[in-house]
Write a protein that holds these residues in place. Structure first.
Motif, PDB file in Angstrom:
ATOM      1  N   THR A   3      33.954  36.627  38.415  1.00  0.00           N
ATOM      2  CA  THR A   3      35.170  36.312  37.671  1.00  0.00           C
ATOM      3  C   THR A   3      35.108  36.876  36.264  1.00  0.00           C
ATOM      4  O   THR A   3      36.134  37.230  35.679  1.00  0.00           O
ATOM      5  N   TYR A 111      40.948  31.161  42.999  1.00  0.00           N
ATOM      6  CA  TYR A 111      40.784  32.577  42.663  1.00  0.00           C
ATOM      7  C   TYR A 111      39.477  33.120  43.237  1.00  0.00           C
ATOM      8  O   TYR A 111      39.456  34.200  43.857  1.00  0.00           O
ATOM      9  N   ARG A 112      38.393  32.384  43.041  1.00  0.00           N
ATOM     10  CA  ARG A 112      37.085  32.864  43.491  1.00  0.00           C
ATOM     11  C   ARG A 112      37.024  32.984  45.014  1.00  0.00           C
ATOM     12  O   ARG A 112      36.446  33.933  45.555  1.00  0.00           O
ATOM     13  N   ASP A 115      39.259  35.976  46.019  1.00  0.00           N
ATOM     14  CA  ASP A 115      38.625  37.218  45.565  1.00  0.00           C
ATOM     15  C   ASP A 115      37.553  37.647  46.548  1.00  0.00           C
ATOM     16  O   ASP A 115      37.424  38.838  46.871  1.00  0.00           O
ATOM     17  N   ARG A 120      40.781  41.258  44.479  1.00  0.00           N
ATOM     18  CA  ARG A 120      41.286  40.816  43.186  1.00  0.00           C
ATOM     19  C   ARG A 120      42.788  40.554  43.171  1.00  0.00           C
ATOM     20  O   ARG A 120      43.252  39.561  42.628  1.00  0.00           O
ATOM     21  N   ALA A 123      43.659  37.470  44.988  1.00  0.00           N
ATOM     22  CA  ALA A 123      43.122  36.333  44.245  1.00  0.00           C
ATOM     23  C   ALA A 123      44.047  35.943  43.103  1.00  0.00           C
ATOM     24  O   ALA A 123      44.281  34.753  42.836  1.00  0.00           O
TER      25      ALA A 123
END
Length: 222
Positions: A3, A111-112, A115, A120, A123
């Motif tokens: 991140t 998000y993680r 991803d 990306r 995410a």
């Protein structure tokens, strides 16, 4: 992907905090009413305040799991240390702020997870959806179990997607997160199906190792 390479994700986290802090004092007890307008909040705030005042950690309330009450008590302790949580209203507000903190954590975890699975761009979209999801924003305004159990279930999924033959401990961490989610809201335990399914279908894990991991998961989830 780390991140740290994409600092703009923190923009979504900050925005998530902003939209959840707007109106955070709505319906709090005041001179016109003793209870919050949310019917479930008093059970949290009242019992957290009881723990602070008496030192008795027995919640005497089991409609939900006790973990949320304990977590709120611990995370709100700095407010208590400076003498802020002394009234029911302050206890309500402290519980709400804890919910906002964990809601922002849910955005970051989303998000993680995405991803790792889809890259990306996906995410960023996923983080935006959670940030602005009306239901999530609404429930993040209250000191109830919903925001916390969502964070813990997402944490379970975060560890699950990181687990595998090269990282068997992540299965155990996923089970521990699922156990904490269950201790927050009982029906959340269903999330343990995700890491279990991944474990049982991972061809790279030998049968003996799989059995040991299941045993450790059972212990971690209790």
């Amino acid at each position: 992907m780390a991140t740290q390479r994409f600092p703009w994700v923190w923009g979504w986290v900050v925005l998530a905090a902003v939209v959840r802090l707007i109106g955070i004092t709505w319906g709090l007890p005041d001179g016109t009413h003793f209870f919050s307008y949310h019917p479930d909040e008093f059970e949290t705030a009242g019992r957290v305040l009881h723990i602070y005042e008496t030192g008795d950690w027995d919640p005497e309330f089991f409609a939900y799991g006790s973990f949320y009450l304990y977590l709120t008590t611990i995370l709100a302790w700095p407010f208590r240390a400076i003498g802020w949580i002394g009234t029911v209203t302050e206890a309500h507000l402290a519980a709400r702020l804890v919910t906002v903190l964990l809601a922002c954590g849910t955005v970051l975890l989303t998000y993680r997870i995405t991803d790792r699975l889809r890259g990306r761009t996906a995410a960023g979209i996923a983080a935006a959806l959670v940030t602005l999801c009306p239901g999530h924003v609404l429930h993040s305004h209250f000191g109830t179990v919903d925001g916390t159990v969502t964070f813990l279930m997402t944490l379970c999924l975060f560890f699950a997607v990181r687990a595998g033959a090269a990282s068997p401990r992540a299965f155990v961490l996923a089970a521990a997160a699922a156990g904490l989610a269950t201790g927050t809201k009982y029906n959340a335990g269903i999330v343990v199906v995700a890491p279990l399914f991944l474990l049982l279908t991972d061809a790279g894990i030998r049968r003996a190792a799989r059995a040991r991991t299941v045993a450790w998961m059972a212990l971690a989830g209790v």
